[in-house]
Design an enzyme around this catalytic site. Structure first.
Site, PDB file in Angstrom:
ATOM      1  N   HIS A 176     -29.661  52.753  63.231  1.00  0.00           N
ATOM      2  CA  HIS A 176     -29.931  54.070  63.825  1.00  0.00           C
ATOM      3  C   HIS A 176     -31.014  54.834  63.065  1.00  0.00           C
ATOM      4  O   HIS A 176     -31.365  55.945  63.445  1.00  0.00           O
ATOM      5  CB  HIS A 176     -28.652  54.918  63.886  1.00  0.00           C
ATOM      6  CG  HIS A 176     -27.600  54.334  64.798  1.00  0.00           C
ATOM      7  ND1 HIS A 176     -27.864  54.059  66.119  1.00  0.00           N
ATOM      8  CD2 HIS A 176     -26.319  53.967  64.574  1.00  0.00           C
ATOM      9  CE1 HIS A 176     -26.764  53.539  66.677  1.00  0.00           C
ATOM     10  NE2 HIS A 176     -25.817  53.469  65.764  1.00  0.00           N
TER      11      HIS A 176
ATOM     12  N   ASP B  41     -25.041  44.880  68.240  1.00  0.00           N
ATOM     13  CA  ASP B  41     -24.099  45.935  67.886  1.00  0.00           C
ATOM     14  C   ASP B  41     -23.690  46.652  69.168  1.00  0.00           C
ATOM     15  O   ASP B  41     -24.443  46.690  70.138  1.00  0.00           O
ATOM     16  CB  ASP B  41     -24.797  46.914  66.928  1.00  0.00           C
ATOM     17  CG  ASP B  41     -23.842  47.921  66.311  1.00  0.00           C
ATOM     18  OD1 ASP B  41     -23.451  47.715  65.146  1.00  0.00           O
ATOM     19  OD2 ASP B  41     -23.503  48.916  66.977  1.00  0.00           O
TER      20      ASP B  41
ATOM     21  N   HIS C 231     -23.370  49.800  69.621  1.00  0.00           N
ATOM     22  CA  HIS C 231     -24.167  51.012  69.794  1.00  0.00           C
ATOM     23  C   HIS C 231     -25.635  50.636  69.973  1.00  0.00           C
ATOM     24  O   HIS C 231     -26.123  49.719  69.311  1.00  0.00           O
ATOM     25  CB  HIS C 231     -24.032  51.915  68.571  1.00  0.00           C
ATOM     26  CG  HIS C 231     -22.613  52.306  68.267  1.00  0.00           C
ATOM     27  ND1 HIS C 231     -21.793  51.534  67.481  1.00  0.00           N
ATOM     28  CD2 HIS C 231     -21.889  53.370  68.678  1.00  0.00           C
ATOM     29  CE1 HIS C 231     -20.601  52.118  67.404  1.00  0.00           C
ATOM     30  NE2 HIS C 231     -20.636  53.230  68.124  1.00  0.00           N
TER      31      HIS C 231
ATOM     32  N   ASP D  36     -18.835  45.608  66.427  1.00  0.00           N
ATOM     33  CA  ASP D  36     -17.966  46.633  67.014  1.00  0.00           C
ATOM     34  C   ASP D  36     -17.783  46.478  68.522  1.00  0.00           C
ATOM     35  O   ASP D  36     -17.219  47.356  69.154  1.00  0.00           O
ATOM     36  CB  ASP D  36     -18.470  48.032  66.648  1.00  0.00           C
ATOM     37  CG  ASP D  36     -19.982  48.125  66.692  1.00  0.00           C
ATOM     38  OD1 ASP D  36     -20.632  47.155  67.145  1.00  0.00           O
ATOM     39  OD2 ASP D  36     -20.522  49.160  66.280  1.00  0.00           O
TER      40      ASP D  36
END
Lengths: 557, 430
Positions: B112, B151, B153, B240
């Site tokens: 991020h 991932d 996200h 995740d």
């Protein structure tokens, strides 16, 4: 007086030490078919002129279990394994009676699948039909929860002479290692116990007290009584005997590299601040990794008997061994012959060495003196490059905290200690190749036996506490009990030390000079959702290894 | 002894002494049970798998990638330098051909973290993969690379860093941004400037399981990689998407992650997120490592694994197929034309740094060029710092863009309007 006996592959060395002085030495060929007789003769040699009754302690470094394992002279041990998810457990299959039994425990020690008792009974009866009487019971994560191993063990007990439960070997992780270690332990149990029986009656017949110890690969000893249930810990103790011996003969408190130059190979060890370095995980035997703790030692195929030859115009030494030197009657030139020709040694019949090296030189149009020098420096360089490679690998050992990574302690050997037959004549070339000054202790011819004699008893245990589950356990001691939510790291450290000392006391180990040290501790807060539910505490502690006392005559640094 | 089909170097660095805060998901305990599982399985006893210690990267390695407008020492902790260093070490082992595959299981994560850094967002301060990739390029030249981000996200940081770079294909497969942080990653985000089409987003609906992920891999990601022909494939391997993850809504599994790794066959794997630390990470990490090393992983599964109960319903399956088709089409036929040379393309962005509670206002422009990716300029002000400017001359930058970059940086310095004037020159002369 204390005695140390190192039963080696070729020779059995023995020493008698009285008040820090070496009062008798013995060196006899090892009788592989009768090790008890070898022990007996060594003891008789040592105590010729003295009363054997004055000997209060004997430590044996024995190759019995190692040889049995390497030669495959093993009793069939039934191996029963509960695996659960992960690497295919069949990859760890060992021995002729390996059985998988359903059942699994996870990384926190929670049972995720109960033991399949029908599979268990089927495996047990198959073993019974084959006449199997010794067993290894191993479950994944058994140090976190030994319930499955205990269940397997209970079901097998009525038909077993001996059972090894994996969690009693070590609290360290390593499922495959645990399987191999437990199997080896069970498979050499009967053989080792026969030896132990004979050794104690021999000692008793000579009027020596019951204090017999067995040397372990980790540079410590265990009482004979413990070796009867953990015989696997006696494997590969030879290098530990050497390194403990060199510490007795030449104490240093800096980083050092020690090289024991033998006939076929040379063994390389390291000291960090004078303390021997450990192998990570455990020793490997016969191509399998085990959980047997061990000092770090690596062999390189360069020794006195290494073959000297020309390969594409260059002098090469080892790793092949052809037999003893030409100086003592063999047909091909060896490193020892090269040392003779280069004037560094005068071993056996030097003229035969000159003949051999001379012939090789003539065949390749070289000067014999120069060829001999090149052979010596080739050997020294080969050892030196290996030492450097090992140091680099040791310094690359991973650490798991930012603090350790940023403030790492690197191994930088500042001292070179040499022992073994050609040590004297290789000191200069090896020192030059490594850029470190070499030292050679006196009495290095029996250093192994001295190491055995003077080594302290040791024991290492791991303690785990999980306050979310409310359990504290020391797997190797079979301890597992409830603890309150407020149980802390210092409680755990104190409990571990106390349990360790209690165990030594019940084994009759004298606690004088015994020091317990914590070698690892960590505490993790366990969080579920956004709140702390407990602490995960891990302690490893040990009886500090070392020597019973220093030798009076060899204080050098 | 078990043998790996491919030599694999693992940099395992759990940072057992570092946390964002005591109960934050990014805390000391995160890789504890993974460590226990790997150690009990004896993963480093496998012949061909070796464990390596991380490097520690320096400030210059971070500043090669990011415009660090925030205070360096306060934002970039030693653990960030070690996490990036872990990725760099894994890459170094592969690039020096000491191993065939590299994996960095390090924390904290990084995907991020964007080009401009005004603080910590989404548990990330600096971008581990970008620091690694630019380290590689600074030593081995402009290597054509694909980063596949698995991932849960959207890796908005990595996307932002490589938005204009035609030599970096960024593919992200993630939970739909309408249902999860950071709220971006839609198929119409496909890069800018000469990097158009080299950003691919595949937002999957909540509840996607093995079939859905593998469909995206086989029908979209692999065909795109086949076309792009990268020289290096990096997997940002967040874990995740797992059915037990506490902060996401997917239903992926250890078996699925292992199969994905096997099919994707990346050169380097870098761990990103994944916060089901007891029930997922021990098994997923084990599966990924075994698959990467070309070793049997068929027995790796969660204790309660039940593929039938995790399977997507028919409607979800149809939706996934449609999304994958769209993403594929956007790559092959980008519906935005290449920019006209000599003009500045501009974007305005408002970025929220959730971990640090900072808001950044950003004006970004890129000088469109027909012979290089173009000079990139970011003017940034945040709720805690005044206006700064960053100027980047890309690798393969042309002479004109290089001069222009230096001119802008020089004038910005002279003007006194900016708190910091940062210049990244990736093609210094000489």
């Amino acid at each position: 007086m204390i005695a140390g006996i190192d039963i080696g592959g070729t020779h059995t060395d023995a020493v008698l030490v009285d008040n820090g002085r070496i009062v008798a030495k013995s060196k006899i060929p090892t009788l592989h078919e009768d090790l008890v007789k070898t022990v007996q003769r060594s003891l008789t040699n040592l105590t010729e002129k003295k009363k054997a009754g004055g000997v209060t302690r004997i430590t044996l470094s024995t190759t019995l279990a190692t040889n049995a394992l390497v030669e495959g002279a093993l009793e069939t041990a039934g191996v029963l394994v509960c695996s659960g998810p992960g690497i295919d457990p069949l990859k760890y299959s060992i021995g002729p009676a390996f059985h998988l039994v359903g059942g699994s425990v996870d990384h926190r020690g929670r049972e995720t699948e109960p033991v399949d008792t029908r599979e268990l009974d089927r495996a047990a009866s198959e073993c019974r039909e084959k006449g199997v009487r010794v067993f290894a019971c191993v479950a994944k994560f058994s140090p976190r929860n030994p319930a499955h191993e205990l269940l397997l063990s209970r079901r097998l007990a009525p038909h077993a002479d001996f059972i090894t439960e994996g969690h009693r070997l070590s609290g360290m992780p390593g499922f495959g290692r645990r399987i191999a270690t437990a199997y080896y332990n069970a498979a050499v149990w009967r053989l080792f116990n026969r030896f132990a029986d004979a050794a104690s009656s021999t000692a008793a017949a000579l009027g020596i007290g019951p204090d017999i110890h067995i040397l372990k690969a980790d540079g410590g000893t265990m009482p004979l009584s413990e070796s009867r249930i953990l015989p696997v810990l006696s494997i590969l103790s030879g290098p530990a005997a050497s390194i403990m011996g060199i510490q007795a003969l030449f104490p240093v408190n800096r980083d050092a590299v020690c090289i024991d130059i033998g006939g076929t190979t040379s063994d390389i060890f390291f000291l960090a601040d004078g303390v021997p370095l450990f192998e990570r995980g455990g020793i490997a035997l016969d191509g399998r990794n085990t959980l047997v703790p061990s000092l770090f030692s690596k062999s390189i195929g360069v020794g006195g008997d290494s073959h000297v030859r020309m390969e594409s115009g260059r002098v090469t030494v080892g790793p092949r061994r052809l037999g003893p030197a030409m100086a003592t009657g063999d047909k091909a030139p060896t490193l020892t012959d090269a040392l003779n020709v280069s004037g560094r040694a005068a071993y056996g019949d030097v003229s035969r060495s000159q003949g051999g090296i001379g012939l090789l030189a003539k065949q390749h149009g070289a000067d014999p003196g120069r060829l001999a020098d090149e052979a010596v420096s080739f050997a020294a360089n080969a050892v030196a490059r290996e030492v450097e490679r090992l140091v680099a690998a040791i310094n690359e050992r991973p650490v798991y905290t930012v603090r350790e990574l940023l403030h790492e302690r690197r191994l930088v050997p500042e001292r070179l200690l040499l022992m073994g037959g050609p040590a004297d004549c290789l000191a200069k070339p090896l020192g030059a190749a490594l850029g470190i000054e070499a030292g050679i202790p006196e009495h290095f011819d029996v250093a192994n036996a001295i190491g055995a004699a003077l080594t302290k008893p040791t024991r290492c245990i791991e303690l785990f506490a999980d306050t979310a589950i409310g359990i504290m356990s020391v797997p190797a001691l079979g301890v597992r009990k409830a603890v309150p939510a407020g149980y802390t790291e210092s409680d755990a450290e104190r409990d571990a030390a106390r349990l360790l000392l209690d165990r030594l006391k019940t084994q009759g180990v004298g606690l004088g000079g015994v020091e317990v040290e914590t070698t690892y501790k960590s505490t993790f807060s366990m969080v579920e959702g956004f709140s702390t539910v407990g602490r995960n505490i891990r302690i490893r502690c040990q009886v500090k290894p070392g020597l019973l006392y220093d030798l009076v005559e060899n204080k050098k640094e | 002894m078990i043998c790996a089909a491919r030599t694999t170097g693992i940099v395992f660095f759990p940072a057992f002494d570092w946390a964002i805060s005591p109960t934050h998901p990014e805390r000391e305990e995160r890789l504890l049970y993974t460590y226990d599982q790997l150690a009990e399985e004896g993963i480093f006893d496998i012949d061909g798998i070796t464990e390596a210690k991380p490097d520690v990267v320096g400030k210059e390695d971070i500043e090669r990638v990011h415009f660090l407008f925030a205070d360096f020492d306060r934002t970039v902790t030693p653990s960030h330098l070690v996490a990036c260093g872990g990725a760099v070490k894994a890459a170094r082992l592969v690039m020096e051909k000491r191993v065939e595959k590299g994996a960095a299981l390090v924390r904290p994560p990084g995907h991020h973290a964007m080009k401009s850094v005004q603080g910590n967002r989404g548990f990330c301060a600096v971008n581990n993969e970008a620091v690694m990739l630019e380290w590689i390029r600074s030593h081995y030249g402009p290597i054509r690379t694909a980063i596949v981000d698995t991932d849960c996200h959207h890796g908005d940081g990595t996307q932002d860093i490589y938005w204009y770079d035609p030599d970096t294909l960024y593919i992200s497969v993630h939970q739909d941004g309408r249902t999860l942080y950071p709220g971006s990653g839609f198929p119409d985000e496909k890069g800018g400037g000469r990097g158009i089409g080299k950003t691919v987003n595949i937002p999957l609906p909540p509840g996607t399981s093995e079939e859905g992920f593998l469909h995206a891999l086989e029908h979209t990601i692999l065909p795109i990689l086949e076309d792009y022909k990268p020289d290096l494939v990096i997997n940002s391997a967040g874990q995740d998407n797992h059915y037990t993850d506490p902060i996401t809504n997917m239903r992926f599994t250890a078996q699925g992650y292992a199969r994905l790794t096997e099919l994707l066959n990346p050169d380097i794997v870098v761990l990103e997120g994944g916060y089901s630390i007891q029930d997922a990470l021990p098994y997923v990490n084990l599966g990924i490592i075994l698959a990467l090393a070309g070793t049997d992983y068929s027995h790796v599964r969660e204790p309660d694994y039940d593929p039938d109960s995790l399977r997507e319903d028919g409607e979800t399956r149809e939706y996934i197929k449609a999304v994958c088709d769209t993403a594929l089409r956007e790559y092959f036929v980008p519906s935005v034309p290449l920019p006209e040379p000599g003009r500045f393309l501009e974007r305005e962005k408002r970025i929220y740094y959730d971990t640090d509670c900072i808001t950044e206002h950003q004006k970004e422009s890129i000088l469109a060029c027909d012979s290089c990716p173009g000079v990139r300029i970011i003017k940034s002000r945040s709720s805690s710092r005044p206006l700064s400017i960053g100027v980047e001359i890309p690798m393969k930058g042309c002479e004109r863009c290089r001069e222009e970059g230096h001119r802008i940086a020089g004038e910005s310095k002279k003007s006194g309007r900016y708190e910091k004037v940062l210049l990244i020159d990736r093609c210094p002369q000489g």
